[in-house]
Design an enzyme around this catalytic site. Structure first.
Site, PDB file in Angstrom:
ATOM      1  N   CYS A 195       0.911  -1.209   0.017  1.00 51.63           N
ATOM      2  CA  CYS A 195       0.087  -0.061   0.021  1.00 51.63           C
ATOM      3  C   CYS A 195       0.894   1.204   0.032  1.00 51.63           C
ATOM      4  CB  CYS A 195      -0.990  -0.001   1.409  1.00 51.63           C
ATOM      5  SG  CYS A 195      -1.961  -1.560   0.993  1.00 51.63           S
ATOM      6  N   ASN A 207     -10.393  -0.588  -0.041  1.00 48.04           N
ATOM      7  CA  ASN A 207      -8.834  -0.245  -0.110  1.00 48.04           C
ATOM      8  C   ASN A 207      -8.272  -0.714  -1.186  1.00 48.04           C
ATOM      9  OD1 ASN A 207      -6.140  -0.389   0.453  1.00 48.04           O
ATOM     10  ND2 ASN A 207      -6.259  -1.871   2.150  1.00 48.04           N
ATOM     11  N   HIS A 219      -3.815   6.692   3.632  1.00 43.58           N
ATOM     12  CA  HIS A 219      -4.278   5.454   2.973  1.00 43.58           C
ATOM     13  C   HIS A 219      -5.399   5.079   3.365  1.00 43.58           C
ATOM     14  CE1 HIS A 219      -4.134   1.384   1.556  1.00 43.58           C
ATOM     15  NE2 HIS A 219      -3.659   1.127   2.754  1.00 43.58           N
TER      16      HIS A 219
HETATM   17  O1  UT7 Z   1      -3.800  -1.675   3.493  1.00 46.39           O
HETATM   18  C1  UT7 Z   1      -3.156  -2.086   4.573  1.00 46.39           C
HETATM   19  C2  UT7 Z   1      -3.797  -3.501   5.096  1.00 46.39           C
HETATM   20  N1  UT7 Z   1      -4.897  -3.875   5.991  1.00 46.39           N
HETATM   21  C3  UT7 Z   1      -5.216  -3.280   6.872  1.00 46.39           C
HETATM   22  O2  UT7 Z   1      -4.950  -1.945   7.185  1.00 46.39           O
HETATM   23  C4  UT7 Z   1      -6.289  -3.882   7.728  1.00 46.39           C
HETATM   24  C5  UT7 Z   1      -6.346  -3.643   9.065  1.00 46.39           C
HETATM   25  N2  UT7 Z   1      -7.134  -4.458   9.792  1.00 46.39           N
HETATM   26  C6  UT7 Z   1      -8.502  -4.035   9.949  1.00 46.39           C
HETATM   27  O3  UT7 Z   1      -8.966  -3.199   9.090  1.00 46.39           O
HETATM   28  C7  UT7 Z   1      -9.616  -5.183  10.758  1.00 46.39           C
HETATM   29  O4  UT7 Z   1      -8.598  -5.742  11.582  1.00 46.39           O
HETATM   30  C8  UT7 Z   1     -10.417  -5.654   9.791  1.00 46.39           C
HETATM   31  C9  UT7 Z   1     -11.432  -4.939   9.302  1.00 46.39           C
HETATM   32  C10 UT7 Z   1      -9.784  -6.524   8.835  1.00 46.39           C
HETATM   33  C11 UT7 Z   1     -11.173  -6.815  10.618  1.00 46.39           C
HETATM   34  O5  UT7 Z   1     -11.702  -6.070  11.858  1.00 46.39           O
HETATM   35  P1  UT7 Z   1     -11.734  -6.405  13.436  1.00 46.39           P
HETATM   36  O6  UT7 Z   1     -12.572  -5.663  14.055  1.00 46.39           O
HETATM   37  O7  UT7 Z   1     -10.461  -6.701  13.654  1.00 46.39           O
HETATM   38  O8  UT7 Z   1     -12.285  -7.975  13.339  1.00 46.39           O
HETATM   39  P2  UT7 Z   1     -12.157  -9.388  13.663  1.00 46.39           P
HETATM   40  O9  UT7 Z   1     -10.921 -10.009  12.660  1.00 46.39           O
HETATM   41  O10 UT7 Z   1     -11.538  -9.387  15.029  1.00 46.39           O
HETATM   42  O11 UT7 Z   1     -13.227 -10.321  13.635  1.00 46.39           O
HETATM   43  C12 UT7 Z   1     -14.281  -9.824  14.424  1.00 46.39           C
HETATM   44  C13 UT7 Z   1     -15.505 -11.063  14.163  1.00 46.39           C
HETATM   45  C14 UT7 Z   1     -14.891 -12.498  14.003  1.00 46.39           C
HETATM   46  O12 UT7 Z   1     -15.738 -13.391  14.571  1.00 46.39           O
HETATM   47  P3  UT7 Z   1     -15.805 -14.085  16.124  1.00 46.39           P
HETATM   48  O13 UT7 Z   1     -14.468 -14.749  16.017  1.00 46.39           O
HETATM   49  O14 UT7 Z   1     -15.935 -12.961  16.776  1.00 46.39           O
HETATM   50  O15 UT7 Z   1     -17.195 -14.810  15.990  1.00 46.39           O
HETATM   51  C15 UT7 Z   1     -14.562 -12.778  12.769  1.00 46.39           C
HETATM   52  O16 UT7 Z   1     -14.890 -13.848  12.243  1.00 46.39           O
HETATM   53  O17 UT7 Z   1     -15.778 -10.847  12.777  1.00 46.39           O
HETATM   54  C16 UT7 Z   1     -16.042 -11.804  11.922  1.00 46.39           C
HETATM   55  N3  UT7 Z   1     -15.759 -11.477  10.738  1.00 46.39           N
HETATM   56  C17 UT7 Z   1     -16.821 -11.098   9.895  1.00 46.39           C
HETATM   57  N4  UT7 Z   1     -18.300 -11.194  10.074  1.00 46.39           N
HETATM   58  C18 UT7 Z   1     -18.855 -10.763   9.037  1.00 46.39           C
HETATM   59  C19 UT7 Z   1     -14.626 -11.266   9.966  1.00 46.39           C
HETATM   60  N5  UT7 Z   1     -14.903 -10.797   8.937  1.00 46.39           N
HETATM   61  C20 UT7 Z   1     -16.049 -10.712   8.666  1.00 46.39           C
HETATM   62  C21 UT7 Z   1     -17.163 -10.482   7.789  1.00 46.39           C
HETATM   63  N6  UT7 Z   1     -18.346 -10.466   7.952  1.00 46.39           N
HETATM   64  N7  UT7 Z   1     -16.614  -9.941   6.286  1.00 46.39           N
END
Ligand code: UT7
Length: 333
Positions: free
Chosen positions: A119, A289, A259
């Site tokens: 990125c 993104n 970004h």
């Molecule tokens: O460009 C640079 C690279 N990328 C980034 O900057 C990304 C940085 N990270 C993020 O933006 C966030 O960590 C994410 C958006 C990727 C994830 O958000 P989060 O609040 O950290 O969610 P999580 O990974 O902790 O997941 C929470 C819950 C999980 O369920 P359980 O285990 O709590 O039951 C996931 O399985 O949300 C679930 N989950 C979803 N639910 C519905 C993960 N993806 C999805 C989804 N829809 N698409």
């Protein structure tokens, strides 16, 4: 007249962007994986993203953005000394996408190379272009930030496929007197965090084979929470470092173009910096993104919609796989 080498700087004289017309909404994604509009919007700020057609490659998007940038700068392709493309989804492993664009633009005398910094590709690319110009080696450089992450995400993995979109942005950088245009640059990386965001297969460590394809090794893998944690810290560091280098404070900055990875990351960064939300450009809701594309796409939007005014000081700040992070300060004129 361009100043002698020790007094040279570089400035952005033209911008352009191209995003594929096909829109993929959160509602569309609800039909593809176990997700919801509510989850995506509240966790990321994304409503929709653009997706390239099957036949569209990185250079196709980059070419459109480049032509728009050259047109707005009033610079002919034959005048370019270099083309730098920030991307991790080039048309092929090699040659560089920059060389493919060079041929299609007819930029006969330009050198072409790609920058692999995920990125951060665009910001790293502009920093390199600025260095080439400031050192007196070149006068006019085209820099493109472009990615088609839709071709390397696993469309069955809801944790990643909802986050990304495709798009390209470009700028023309030209020599000027030092102190005008670009006021400071900063680039940093930490390879100990390489496993947080990567495409593990398809390179020389784990070459592409039927077996790598069967286990999905060529898909983007991300430990989202780990990236999130470092992203906020890294962006804050990048802002402070570049302001120090330019001997400015955050109060001197009129507009921040960060970004666009997650609205919660952007909120955390501007709160830590003590900056009001109206000084931060946000378009993640419409594009998701787009990796190296986010910053030049947002820049072209604020140039063309008049939000960016002549004389404004602009701060670009980014982070991505590597991990990499970086920033760039410039006065728009
Ligand atoms: O460009 C640079 C690279 N990328 C980034 O900057 C990304 C940085 N990270 C993020 O933006 C966030 O960590 C994410 C958006 C990727 C994830 O958000 P989060 O609040 O950290 O969610 P999580 O990974 O902790 O997941 C929470 C819950 C999980 O369920 P359980 O285990 O709590 O039951 C996931 O399985 O949300 C679930 N989950 C979803 N639910 C519905 C993960 N993806 C999805 C989804 N829809 N698409």
């Amino acid at each position: 007249m361009i100043s002698p080498t020790s007094l040279r700087g570089s400035k952005i004289t033209g911008t352009g962007r191209y995003c594929p017309p096909r829109v993929l909404t959160n509602e569309d994604l609800e039909k593809m994986v176990d997700t919801s509009d509510e989850w995506i919007l509240t966790r990321t700020g994304i409503r929709e993203r653009r997706i390239a057609d099957r036949g569209q490659a990185c250079s196709d998007l980059a070419l459109e953005a480049s032509m728009a940038a050259l047109h707005s700068a009033g610079v002919g392709a034959s005048e370019l000394d270099a083309i730098i493309v920030g991307t991790v989804t080039g048309d092929m492993v090699f040659p560089a996408t920059a060389c493919l664009i060079q041929e299609r633009l007819g930029a006969k005398k330009a050198a072409g190379f790609d920058v692999s910094a995920a990125c951060c590709g665009f910001v790293y690319g502009v920093s390199n272009g600025h260095a080439l110009i400031a050192s007196g080696q070149m006068d006019k450089v085209l820099i493109v930030g472009v990615d088609i992450l839709s071709k390397i995400v696993d469309w069955k993995d809801r944790a990643t496929c909802v986050l990304f979109g495709d798009g390209a942005g470009a700028v023309v950088l030209e020599a000027c007197s030092a102190g005008e245009g670009i006021l400071g640059t900063y680039m940093k990386s930490d390879g100990s965090l390489a496993d947080l965001l990567q495409v593990p297969s398809g390179g020389s460590r784990d070459p592409a084979s039927p077996e790598t394809c069967a286990r999905g090794g060529h898909y983007l893998k991300m430990k989202g929470d780990g990236v999130f944690k470092y992203a906020v810290r890294a962006m804050e560091d990048a802002v402070k470092q570049v302001l120090d280098r330019a001997n400015l404070t955050i109060d001197d900055v009129d507009l921040i173009i960060p970004h666009q990875a997650n609205i919660r990351i952007l909120d955390a960064v501007h709160k830590r910096l003590g900056v009001s939300a109206d000084r931060v450009v946000v378009n993640i809701d419409r594009y998701g993104n787009t990796s190296s594309g986010t910053i030049p796409i947002a820049l072209d939007e604020v140039v063309r919609n008049g939000r960016l005014k002549k004389g404004d000081v602009v701060l670009m700040v980014t982070f991505g796989g590597g991990l990499t992070w970086g920033s760039l300060l410039f006065r728009y004129n």
